[in-house]
Design a protein around this motif. Sequence first.
Motif, PDB file in Angstrom:
ATOM      1  N   ILE A 215       0.837  -1.284  -0.156  1.00  0.00           N
ATOM      2  CA  ILE A 215      -0.074   0.093   0.011  1.00  0.00           C
ATOM      3  C   ILE A 215       0.760   1.327  -0.099  1.00  0.00           C
ATOM      4  O   ILE A 215       0.691   2.049  -0.732  1.00  0.00           O
ATOM      5  CB  ILE A 215      -0.953   0.086   1.347  1.00  0.00           C
ATOM      6  N   ALA A 216       2.038   1.311   0.919  1.00  0.00           N
ATOM      7  CA  ALA A 216       2.841   2.615   0.787  1.00  0.00           C
ATOM      8  C   ALA A 216       3.414   2.730  -0.416  1.00  0.00           C
ATOM      9  O   ALA A 216       3.849   3.769  -1.021  1.00  0.00           O
ATOM     10  CB  ALA A 216       3.815   2.349   2.094  1.00  0.00           C
ATOM     11  N   LEU A 217       3.939   1.741  -0.982  1.00  0.00           N
ATOM     12  CA  LEU A 217       4.737   1.711  -2.241  1.00  0.00           C
ATOM     13  C   LEU A 217       3.919   2.281  -3.175  1.00  0.00           C
ATOM     14  O   LEU A 217       4.288   3.094  -4.107  1.00  0.00           O
ATOM     15  CB  LEU A 217       5.428   0.246  -2.719  1.00  0.00           C
ATOM     16  N   LYS A 218       2.574   1.527  -3.384  1.00  0.00           N
ATOM     17  CA  LYS A 218       1.645   2.071  -4.506  1.00  0.00           C
ATOM     18  C   LYS A 218       1.403   3.496  -4.392  1.00  0.00           C
ATOM     19  O   LYS A 218       1.193   4.234  -5.268  1.00  0.00           O
ATOM     20  CB  LYS A 218       0.414   1.256  -4.463  1.00  0.00           C
ATOM     21  N   ILE A 219       1.170   4.010  -3.313  1.00  0.00           N
ATOM     22  CA  ILE A 219       0.866   5.470  -2.976  1.00  0.00           C
ATOM     23  C   ILE A 219       2.084   6.302  -3.226  1.00  0.00           C
ATOM     24  O   ILE A 219       1.764   7.524  -3.661  1.00  0.00           O
ATOM     25  CB  ILE A 219       0.335   5.570  -1.509  1.00  0.00           C
ATOM     26  N   GLY A 251     -12.549   9.904   1.812  1.00  0.00           N
ATOM     27  CA  GLY A 251     -13.230   8.497   1.890  1.00  0.00           C
ATOM     28  C   GLY A 251     -12.999   7.886   3.192  1.00  0.00           C
ATOM     29  O   GLY A 251     -13.732   7.462   3.977  1.00  0.00           O
ATOM     30  N   LEU A 252     -11.394   7.487   3.147  1.00  0.00           N
ATOM     31  CA  LEU A 252     -11.016   6.824   4.158  1.00  0.00           C
ATOM     32  C   LEU A 252     -11.166   7.403   5.553  1.00  0.00           C
ATOM     33  O   LEU A 252     -11.522   6.893   6.627  1.00  0.00           O
ATOM     34  CB  LEU A 252      -9.635   6.215   4.068  1.00  0.00           C
ATOM     35  N   ALA A 253     -11.180   8.699   5.841  1.00  0.00           N
ATOM     36  CA  ALA A 253     -11.053   9.477   6.968  1.00  0.00           C
ATOM     37  C   ALA A 253     -12.438   9.733   7.367  1.00  0.00           C
ATOM     38  O   ALA A 253     -12.695  10.457   8.545  1.00  0.00           O
ATOM     39  CB  ALA A 253     -10.243  10.565   6.955  1.00  0.00           C
ATOM     40  N   LYS A 273       1.263  12.075   1.018  1.00  0.00           N
ATOM     41  CA  LYS A 273       1.319  10.553   0.772  1.00  0.00           C
ATOM     42  C   LYS A 273       1.514   9.763   1.864  1.00  0.00           C
ATOM     43  O   LYS A 273       1.148   8.827   2.110  1.00  0.00           O
ATOM     44  CB  LYS A 273       2.194  10.342  -0.553  1.00  0.00           C
ATOM     45  N   LYS A 274       2.367  10.319   2.879  1.00  0.00           N
ATOM     46  CA  LYS A 274       2.817   9.371   3.992  1.00  0.00           C
ATOM     47  C   LYS A 274       1.447   9.342   4.923  1.00  0.00           C
ATOM     48  O   LYS A 274       1.229   8.038   5.129  1.00  0.00           O
ATOM     49  CB  LYS A 274       4.091  10.188   4.583  1.00  0.00           C
ATOM     50  N   GLU A 275       0.852  10.471   5.084  1.00  0.00           N
ATOM     51  CA  GLU A 275      -0.278  10.220   6.008  1.00  0.00           C
ATOM     52  C   GLU A 275      -1.325   9.365   5.303  1.00  0.00           C
ATOM     53  O   GLU A 275      -2.144   8.861   6.018  1.00  0.00           O
ATOM     54  CB  GLU A 275      -0.963  11.841   6.239  1.00  0.00           C
ATOM     55  N   LEU A 276      -1.474   9.635   3.847  1.00  0.00           N
ATOM     56  CA  LEU A 276      -2.687   8.826   3.370  1.00  0.00           C
ATOM     57  C   LEU A 276      -2.131   7.235   3.504  1.00  0.00           C
ATOM     58  O   LEU A 276      -3.161   6.308   3.535  1.00  0.00           O
ATOM     59  CB  LEU A 276      -2.412   9.261   1.709  1.00  0.00           C
ATOM     60  N   ALA A 277      -0.830   7.059   3.266  1.00  0.00           N
ATOM     61  CA  ALA A 277      -0.579   5.388   3.199  1.00  0.00           C
ATOM     62  C   ALA A 277      -0.844   4.992   4.832  1.00  0.00           C
ATOM     63  O   ALA A 277      -1.512   3.791   4.909  1.00  0.00           O
ATOM     64  CB  ALA A 277       0.941   5.052   3.071  1.00  0.00           C
ATOM     65  N   ASP A 278      -0.507   5.681   5.757  1.00  0.00           N
ATOM     66  CA  ASP A 278      -0.839   5.476   7.137  1.00  0.00           C
ATOM     67  C   ASP A 278      -2.439   5.261   7.533  1.00  0.00           C
ATOM     68  O   ASP A 278      -2.690   4.067   8.029  1.00  0.00           O
ATOM     69  CB  ASP A 278      -0.259   6.443   8.126  1.00  0.00           C
ATOM     70  N   LEU A 279      -2.952   5.950   6.852  1.00  0.00           N
ATOM     71  CA  LEU A 279      -4.373   6.067   7.133  1.00  0.00           C
ATOM     72  C   LEU A 279      -5.359   4.664   6.297  1.00  0.00           C
ATOM     73  O   LEU A 279      -5.859   3.903   6.845  1.00  0.00           O
ATOM     74  CB  LEU A 279      -5.323   7.278   6.269  1.00  0.00           C
ATOM     75  N   ALA A 280      -4.648   4.570   5.003  1.00  0.00           N
ATOM     76  CA  ALA A 280      -5.204   3.269   4.229  1.00  0.00           C
ATOM     77  C   ALA A 280      -4.872   2.090   5.078  1.00  0.00           C
ATOM     78  O   ALA A 280      -5.815   1.167   5.100  1.00  0.00           O
ATOM     79  CB  ALA A 280      -4.386   3.246   2.920  1.00  0.00           C
ATOM     80  N   VAL A 281      -3.656   1.783   5.399  1.00  0.00           N
ATOM     81  CA  VAL A 281      -3.159   0.754   6.401  1.00  0.00           C
ATOM     82  C   VAL A 281      -3.965   0.606   7.491  1.00  0.00           C
ATOM     83  O   VAL A 281      -4.482  -0.664   7.771  1.00  0.00           O
ATOM     84  CB  VAL A 281      -1.739   0.862   6.522  1.00  0.00           C
ATOM     85  N   SER A 282      -4.222   1.649   8.127  1.00  0.00           N
ATOM     86  CA  SER A 282      -5.143   1.566   9.505  1.00  0.00           C
ATOM     87  C   SER A 282      -6.480   0.967   9.137  1.00  0.00           C
ATOM     88  O   SER A 282      -7.236   0.419  10.041  1.00  0.00           O
ATOM     89  CB  SER A 282      -4.924   2.764  10.010  1.00  0.00           C
ATOM     90  N   VAL A 283      -7.097   1.575   7.999  1.00  0.00           N
ATOM     91  CA  VAL A 283      -8.469   1.108   7.633  1.00  0.00           C
ATOM     92  C   VAL A 283      -8.498  -0.367   7.084  1.00  0.00           C
ATOM     93  O   VAL A 283      -9.460  -1.134   7.422  1.00  0.00           O
ATOM     94  CB  VAL A 283      -9.151   2.341   6.814  1.00  0.00           C
TER      95      VAL A 283
END
Length: 332
Positions: A215-219, A251-253, A273-283
């Motif tokens: 997820i982090a890599l793709k973001i 959407g995620l938040a 992007k760092k924050e987006l990746a963390d959020l996606a992983v946590s969801v």
Amino acid sequence: MNRIFSGVQPTGNLHLGNYLGAIRNWVRLQTDYECIFCVVDMHAITMWQEPTQLRSHIREVAAAFIAAGIDPNKHILFNQSQVPAHAELAWIFNCVARMGWLNRMTQFKEKAGKDRENASVGLFAYPNLMSADILLYKATHVPVGEDQKQHLELARDTAQKFNGDYGVDFFPLPEPLIFGTAARVMNLRDGTKKMSKSDPSDYSRINMTDDADAIALKIRKAKTDPEPLPATLAGLEGRPEAANLMGIYAGLADLTLDQVCARFGGRPFSDFKKELADLAVSVLTPIQDEMRRLLADTGAVDAALRDGAGRARALAAPILREVQDIVGFVRP
Ligand code: TYM
């Protein structure tokens, strides 16, 4: 009672578009509606599916529904092929809907591509099966992503023509429910195309089963533009990649796009992007853990599907019988 019907094709990896555009909204609708959620395996075979893979995709989609929060005891979860009434009503709708209507369907044009002569008849008639899915239960509301809007209009036209041709007020006209910012999640490599299972590049989408590193890599690799993020909605004009990534965040938040602009306006993509990746992983992580647990022993998923199919058959049977009477079939 308002009734929901919606479905997902078991044709490959579920992605973030399926989750934000559809499944997540279904979870919330469970409190106010009677819901029927379907793994539409008969729709899937309108394009070639390798049988072993199809079997595992059906179970994966069912597990994803449950893991995301669909309650198969309170509501109905089943796979389409186990309720033959879908195919029976679809045949009747093949005789109600017009060739001209189906010829206008953009999904058929996209999926058939240039080689239309070689597309399956099922792919062309696909929207009639979808109308049957919905109307077999007289569903009143259909939560979907933006890309299914045209099919929903066709279902309404078919219901209306059936009622008109036979002089009855039988089928309700189902309403689409299309939700906000994530109704159309776009491709990570090209913000003008929608995120889809069929894109050849896996970097174009976040799969429900991607691990935290993927997820982090793709973001990180997602396409951007050189400007910092805008502080207002107007600043997203002409910036499809920024709009998409900020829309995914919203959407995620569970925020509005306005709120995301206010939070990140002026910041560089790299921070965001760092924050987006963390959020996606946590969801996604808790859903993935639950999916893995469910799929370790398919007994529970199969039991939920079997039970759901039984209840769906019971709901569908009297409606199909009435349709047969209206059409003039003899039921000796
Ligand atoms: P399918 O399997 O392509 O997609 C399942 C759901 O996910 C939504 N979706 C998206 N939402 C936002 N952004 C995206 N990039 C994105 N990609 C997919 C879809 O809109 C859909 O809600 N024909 C349907 C399945 C179907 C159905 C039905 C739906 C069959 N019968 C009856 C509703 C009612 C389809 O192919 O969805």
